[in-house]
Design an enzyme around this catalytic site. Sequence first.
Site, PDB file in Angstrom:
ATOM      1  N   HIS A  20      -0.023  -3.402  -2.802  1.00 48.83           N
ATOM      2  CA  HIS A  20       0.461  -2.026  -2.619  1.00 48.83           C
ATOM      3  C   HIS A  20       1.904  -1.963  -3.088  1.00 48.83           C
ATOM      4  O   HIS A  20       2.837  -2.076  -2.304  1.00 48.83           O
ATOM      5  CB  HIS A  20       0.329  -1.606  -1.150  1.00 48.83           C
ATOM      6  CG  HIS A  20       0.529  -0.135  -0.919  1.00 48.83           C
ATOM      7  ND1 HIS A  20      -0.122   0.572   0.067  1.00 48.83           N
ATOM      8  CD2 HIS A  20       1.321   0.776  -1.552  1.00 48.83           C
ATOM      9  CE1 HIS A  20       0.259   1.842   0.030  1.00 48.83           C
ATOM     10  NE2 HIS A  20       1.148   1.986  -0.943  1.00 48.83           N
ATOM     11  N   HIS A  22       4.130   0.377  -6.018  1.00 48.34           N
ATOM     12  CA  HIS A  22       4.248   1.399  -7.067  1.00 48.34           C
ATOM     13  C   HIS A  22       5.350   0.951  -8.011  1.00 48.34           C
ATOM     14  O   HIS A  22       6.503   0.812  -7.584  1.00 48.34           O
ATOM     15  CB  HIS A  22       4.612   2.749  -6.452  1.00 48.34           C
ATOM     16  CG  HIS A  22       3.586   3.258  -5.489  1.00 48.34           C
ATOM     17  ND1 HIS A  22       2.562   4.082  -5.873  1.00 48.34           N
ATOM     18  CD2 HIS A  22       3.421   3.041  -4.155  1.00 48.34           C
ATOM     19  CE1 HIS A  22       1.806   4.363  -4.815  1.00 48.34           C
ATOM     20  NE2 HIS A  22       2.310   3.742  -3.762  1.00 48.34           N
ATOM     21  N   HIS A 204      -4.692   6.099  -1.080  1.00 47.30           N
ATOM     22  CA  HIS A 204      -3.795   6.241   0.062  1.00 47.30           C
ATOM     23  C   HIS A 204      -4.476   7.177   1.065  1.00 47.30           C
ATOM     24  O   HIS A 204      -4.934   8.260   0.698  1.00 47.30           O
ATOM     25  CB  HIS A 204      -2.466   6.872  -0.379  1.00 47.30           C
ATOM     26  CG  HIS A 204      -1.568   5.953  -1.145  1.00 47.30           C
ATOM     27  ND1 HIS A 204      -2.009   5.189  -2.191  1.00 47.30           N
ATOM     28  CD2 HIS A 204      -0.232   5.698  -1.011  1.00 47.30           C
ATOM     29  CE1 HIS A 204      -0.979   4.488  -2.669  1.00 47.30           C
ATOM     30  NE2 HIS A 204       0.099   4.778  -1.977  1.00 47.30           N
ATOM     31  N   GLU A 207      -1.744   7.750   6.246  1.00 40.59           N
ATOM     32  CA  GLU A 207      -0.302   7.434   6.319  1.00 40.59           C
ATOM     33  C   GLU A 207       0.343   8.586   7.082  1.00 40.59           C
ATOM     34  O   GLU A 207       0.588   8.496   8.273  1.00 40.59           O
ATOM     35  CB  GLU A 207       0.279   7.291   4.908  1.00 40.59           C
ATOM     36  CG  GLU A 207       1.783   7.039   4.883  1.00 40.59           C
ATOM     37  CD  GLU A 207       2.396   7.193   3.491  1.00 40.59           C
ATOM     38  OE1 GLU A 207       3.565   6.812   3.333  1.00 40.59           O
ATOM     39  OE2 GLU A 207       1.734   7.711   2.575  1.00 40.59           O
ATOM     40  N   ASP A 286       7.270   0.993  -2.101  1.00 40.72           N
ATOM     41  CA  ASP A 286       8.309   1.413  -3.057  1.00 40.72           C
ATOM     42  C   ASP A 286       9.593   0.693  -2.663  1.00 40.72           C
ATOM     43  O   ASP A 286      10.487   1.282  -2.039  1.00 40.72           O
ATOM     44  CB  ASP A 286       8.511   2.932  -2.997  1.00 40.72           C
ATOM     45  CG  ASP A 286       7.251   3.688  -3.373  1.00 40.72           C
ATOM     46  OD1 ASP A 286       7.013   3.872  -4.579  1.00 40.72           O
ATOM     47  OD2 ASP A 286       6.494   4.079  -2.464  1.00 40.72           O
TER      48      ASP A 286
END
EC number: 3.5.4.2
Length: 345
Positions: A20, A22, A204, A207, A286
Amino acid sequence: MPISSALAERIATSPKAELHIHIEGSLEPELMFALAERNGVKLPYASVEEVRAAYAFDDLQSFLDLYYAGASVLLTEQDFYDMTAAYVARALADNVHHAEIFFDPQTHTARNVPMHVVIHGIVRALDDAEREHGFSSALILCFLRHLSEEDAFDTLEAALPYIQDPANRIIGVGLDSSERGNPPEKFARVFARCKELGLRLVAHAGEEGPAQYVIDALDILKVERIDHGVRAIDDAALVKRLAAERIALTVCPLSNEKLKVYPDLRDHSLKQLLDAGCAVTLHSDDPAYFGGYMNTNWLATFNALDLSAADAHALARNSFEASFLPEQDKALWLAKVDDHWKAAH
């Protein structure tokens, strides 16, 4: 209570897979500024320090606004190469040996950056990383869920020639961006098409969205892996299903803390999900925006939740088991993980 220095060291040196991440979210402020200068892009920040100050966001939308501003500096193949090479260097430093990397083509094609520029820049860096360091990787093309399904279909169509060439490493598709108000079923048809094409499917879910979105991603989109999924804890039947079917959750604790999914890491559901038998994995999401790459996420989580060496062994194993690596490669890495941890608990 902080974990022991011996456990911290064993975590840092453990082989891991990152599932996971990005790639656009690994763009550090220093590189953002360097690329802005190289490309003559005017940023809304006067200095690297100002960008860092802007990182004090506390919800998904504020983060996404900053994320898309940062992406505006990515214009050439070399820009995508430099960003990807910088991520790989940090991953290698954290003993990440395999990564399945998300990229968001719509973020770039909307700015008139051609698809081939994005893909070739990223892939060239990954090819170099494999040749020079033995770094294993694959790409997952993500659709932006705040855009229409029609836009996703257009993106899939434009990407097909690249997807069909294995040299481009694109093994699957995902779904990211603003979860609220953009439920999984919005993308049912495009995911069905991707399944027909033989692509691996992830999304996703759970979340900022509810546990129901996890169920819908599984039952409507037919995904094999859930990205985030932490709100599954609100539905006991779902937790049982995730555990029974060994459906992996790619959990990103520092991201969850930063975006106030869990305002305090000590309240995070990771330990409960792990104890319930779920195939939990631990990742950075991220990292340039959320304050840490893999080892930082692991150590912060272990300290906050008082996790054990047995938990670390399970999380490291899960990361390779949940990957889309060929079975023989998985077996090799699982043996290395077991060797690393056998003396620790």
